[in-house]
Design a protein around this motif. Structure first.
Motif, PDB file in Angstrom:
ATOM      1  N   SER A 105       0.843  -1.190   0.000  1.00  0.00           N
ATOM      2  CA  SER A 105       0.000   0.000   0.000  1.00  0.00           C
ATOM      3  C   SER A 105       0.879   1.241   0.000  1.00  0.00           C
ATOM      4  O   SER A 105       1.939   1.269   0.623  1.00  0.00           O
ATOM      5  CB  SER A 105      -0.889   0.008   1.243  1.00  0.00           C
ATOM      6  OG  SER A 105      -1.511   1.262   1.382  1.00  0.00           O
ATOM      7  N   ASP A 106       0.433   2.294  -0.703  1.00  0.00           N
ATOM      8  CA  ASP A 106       1.185   3.547  -0.684  1.00  0.00           C
ATOM      9  C   ASP A 106       0.728   4.465   0.441  1.00  0.00           C
ATOM     10  O   ASP A 106       1.210   5.575   0.581  1.00  0.00           O
ATOM     11  CB  ASP A 106       1.086   4.265  -2.035  1.00  0.00           C
ATOM     12  CG  ASP A 106      -0.317   4.748  -2.354  1.00  0.00           C
ATOM     13  OD1 ASP A 106      -1.239   4.554  -1.532  1.00  0.00           O
ATOM     14  OD2 ASP A 106      -0.494   5.326  -3.445  1.00  0.00           O
ATOM     15  N   GLY A 107      -0.227   4.010   1.249  1.00  0.00           N
ATOM     16  CA  GLY A 107      -0.732   4.808   2.363  1.00  0.00           C
ATOM     17  C   GLY A 107      -1.802   5.796   1.961  1.00  0.00           C
ATOM     18  O   GLY A 107      -2.336   6.519   2.799  1.00  0.00           O
ATOM     19  N   HIS A 108      -2.150   5.863   0.679  1.00  0.00           N
ATOM     20  CA  HIS A 108      -3.156   6.804   0.191  1.00  0.00           C
ATOM     21  C   HIS A 108      -4.236   6.093  -0.615  1.00  0.00           C
ATOM     22  O   HIS A 108      -4.840   6.687  -1.493  1.00  0.00           O
ATOM     23  CB  HIS A 108      -2.502   7.882  -0.674  1.00  0.00           C
ATOM     24  CG  HIS A 108      -1.406   8.623   0.025  1.00  0.00           C
ATOM     25  ND1 HIS A 108      -1.632   9.488   1.068  1.00  0.00           N
ATOM     26  CD2 HIS A 108      -0.063   8.587  -0.158  1.00  0.00           C
ATOM     27  CE1 HIS A 108      -0.478   9.975   1.486  1.00  0.00           C
ATOM     28  NE2 HIS A 108       0.496   9.442   0.760  1.00  0.00           N
ATOM     29  N   GLY A 109      -4.432   4.820  -0.358  1.00  0.00           N
ATOM     30  CA  GLY A 109      -5.458   4.066  -1.074  1.00  0.00           C
ATOM     31  C   GLY A 109      -4.980   3.425  -2.361  1.00  0.00           C
ATOM     32  O   GLY A 109      -5.723   2.711  -3.012  1.00  0.00           O
ATOM     33  N   GLY A 110      -3.734   3.658  -2.751  1.00  0.00           N
ATOM     34  CA  GLY A 110      -3.173   3.051  -3.959  1.00  0.00           C
ATOM     35  C   GLY A 110      -2.170   1.972  -3.587  1.00  0.00           C
ATOM     36  O   GLY A 110      -2.061   1.575  -2.430  1.00  0.00           O
ATOM     37  N   SER A 111      -1.473   1.515  -4.580  1.00  0.00           N
ATOM     38  CA  SER A 111      -0.467   0.495  -4.297  1.00  0.00           C
ATOM     39  C   SER A 111       0.835   0.829  -5.012  1.00  0.00           C
ATOM     40  O   SER A 111       0.847   1.529  -6.021  1.00  0.00           O
ATOM     41  CB  SER A 111      -0.967  -0.884  -4.719  1.00  0.00           C
ATOM     42  OG  SER A 111      -1.111  -0.938  -6.125  1.00  0.00           O
ATOM     43  N   LEU A 112       1.910   0.340  -4.439  1.00  0.00           N
ATOM     44  CA  LEU A 112       3.243   0.466  -5.004  1.00  0.00           C
ATOM     45  C   LEU A 112       3.763  -0.937  -5.294  1.00  0.00           C
ATOM     46  O   LEU A 112       3.491  -1.875  -4.552  1.00  0.00           O
ATOM     47  CB  LEU A 112       4.201   1.130  -4.011  1.00  0.00           C
ATOM     48  CG  LEU A 112       3.976   2.586  -3.664  1.00  0.00           C
ATOM     49  CD1 LEU A 112       4.858   2.972  -2.490  1.00  0.00           C
ATOM     50  CD2 LEU A 112       4.291   3.459  -4.864  1.00  0.00           C
ATOM     51  N   ALA A 113       4.506  -1.072  -6.364  1.00  0.00           N
ATOM     52  CA  ALA A 113       5.200  -2.323  -6.665  1.00  0.00           C
ATOM     53  C   ALA A 113       6.660  -1.976  -6.810  1.00  0.00           C
ATOM     54  O   ALA A 113       7.007  -0.856  -7.177  1.00  0.00           O
ATOM     55  CB  ALA A 113       4.655  -2.946  -7.943  1.00  0.00           C
ATOM     56  N   GLY A 114       7.524  -2.937  -6.523  1.00  0.00           N
ATOM     57  CA  GLY A 114       8.932  -2.619  -6.649  1.00  0.00           C
ATOM     58  C   GLY A 114       9.835  -3.814  -6.501  1.00  0.00           C
ATOM     59  O   GLY A 114       9.396  -4.926  -6.224  1.00  0.00           O
ATOM     60  N   SER A 115      11.119  -3.532  -6.686  1.00  0.00           N
ATOM     61  CA  SER A 115      12.170  -4.521  -6.526  1.00  0.00           C
ATOM     62  C   SER A 115      13.289  -3.894  -5.723  1.00  0.00           C
ATOM     63  O   SER A 115      13.483  -2.680  -5.760  1.00  0.00           O
ATOM     64  CB  SER A 115      12.728  -4.947  -7.883  1.00  0.00           C
ATOM     65  OG  SER A 115      11.728  -5.489  -8.692  1.00  0.00           O
ATOM     66  N   MET A 116      14.036  -4.728  -5.012  1.00  0.00           N
ATOM     67  CA  MET A 116      15.137  -4.209  -4.206  1.00  0.00           C
ATOM     68  C   MET A 116      16.260  -5.228  -4.110  1.00  0.00           C
ATOM     69  O   MET A 116      16.011  -6.423  -4.116  1.00  0.00           O
ATOM     70  CB  MET A 116      14.648  -3.824  -2.823  1.00  0.00           C
ATOM     71  CG  MET A 116      14.081  -4.983  -2.035  1.00  0.00           C
ATOM     72  SD  MET A 116      12.957  -4.452  -0.762  1.00  0.00           S
ATOM     73  CE  MET A 116      11.427  -4.741  -1.625  1.00  0.00           C
ATOM     74  N   LEU A 117      17.474  -4.713  -4.069  1.00  0.00           N
ATOM     75  CA  LEU A 117      18.669  -5.502  -3.805  1.00  0.00           C
ATOM     76  C   LEU A 117      19.329  -4.823  -2.617  1.00  0.00           C
ATOM     77  O   LEU A 117      19.741  -3.659  -2.723  1.00  0.00           O
ATOM     78  CB  LEU A 117      19.604  -5.509  -5.021  1.00  0.00           C
ATOM     79  CG  LEU A 117      20.961  -6.187  -4.833  1.00  0.00           C
ATOM     80  CD1 LEU A 117      20.791  -7.670  -4.531  1.00  0.00           C
ATOM     81  CD2 LEU A 117      21.830  -5.977  -6.060  1.00  0.00           C
ATOM     82  N   ILE A 118      19.386  -5.528  -1.478  1.00  0.00           N
ATOM     83  CA  ILE A 118      19.828  -4.911  -0.234  1.00  0.00           C
ATOM     84  C   ILE A 118      20.963  -5.719   0.378  1.00  0.00           C
ATOM     85  O   ILE A 118      20.918  -6.948   0.408  1.00  0.00           O
ATOM     86  CB  ILE A 118      18.660  -4.853   0.792  1.00  0.00           C
ATOM     87  CG1 ILE A 118      17.454  -4.108   0.226  1.00  0.00           C
ATOM     88  CG2 ILE A 118      19.107  -4.281   2.125  1.00  0.00           C
ATOM     89  CD1 ILE A 118      17.625  -2.629   0.074  1.00  0.00           C
TER      90      ILE A 118
END
Length: 147
Positions: A105-118
């Motif tokens: 969730s993006d905290g505003h009713g939408g959504s976020l998608a993503g990738s990460m290398l940590i």
């Protein structure tokens, strides 16, 4: 007559034992040494060293591992993000980083998608490459943290 029937039963039993033994030996001798697969579907793969210490986990989102930081085990629900991907561990079995893809969730009713290398310090993220996007925007980041 009973002695000959007994001898026949013993001979049959020996034939069964010898046949099963020969079959087992043939299977053991002629089975492929290096099994190869063209495709393998699993929900999670745990890779451990000879002592049982976790070294890597490849997993889907539903089977993502619990936290392991400074020798302490936390709950999966303690994670800020629950991705699917790969978690790597240091020599003591603590998380040392990983790669993942996720949606949240993006905290505003939408959504976020993503990738990460940590890559992690002992108990926090040290450096990472992150990309995330929504239906209307996107961003890419290089994260460098100093504990």
């Amino acid at each position: 007559m009973q002695a000959s029937q007994r001898a026949i039963r013993i001979a049959i039993a020996w034939n069964v034992v010898l046949t099963l033994g020969a079959l087992g030996l043939a299977i053991a001798v002629f089975r492929p040494r290096d099994a190869r697969f063209t495709e393998l579907s699993v929900e999670r793969i745990n890779i451990e060293d000879a002592g049982g210490t976790p070294r890597m986990v490849i997993t889907n989102r539903d089977r993502f591992p619990d936290l392991v930081l400074a020798g302490k085990h936390g709950r999966r629900s303690d994670r800020k993000v629950l991705p699917a991907g790969i978690v790597v561990y240091d020599e003591q079995g603590n998380e040392a980083g990983g790669y993942g893809t996720t949606a949240m969730s993006d905290g505003h009713g939408g959504s976020l998608a993503g990738s990460m290398l940590i890559f992690d310090y002992g108990a926090s993220e040290a450096i990472g490459l992150v990309q995330r996007h929504s239906a209307t925007s996107g961003e890419a980041m290089l994260l460098v943290s100093d504990p």
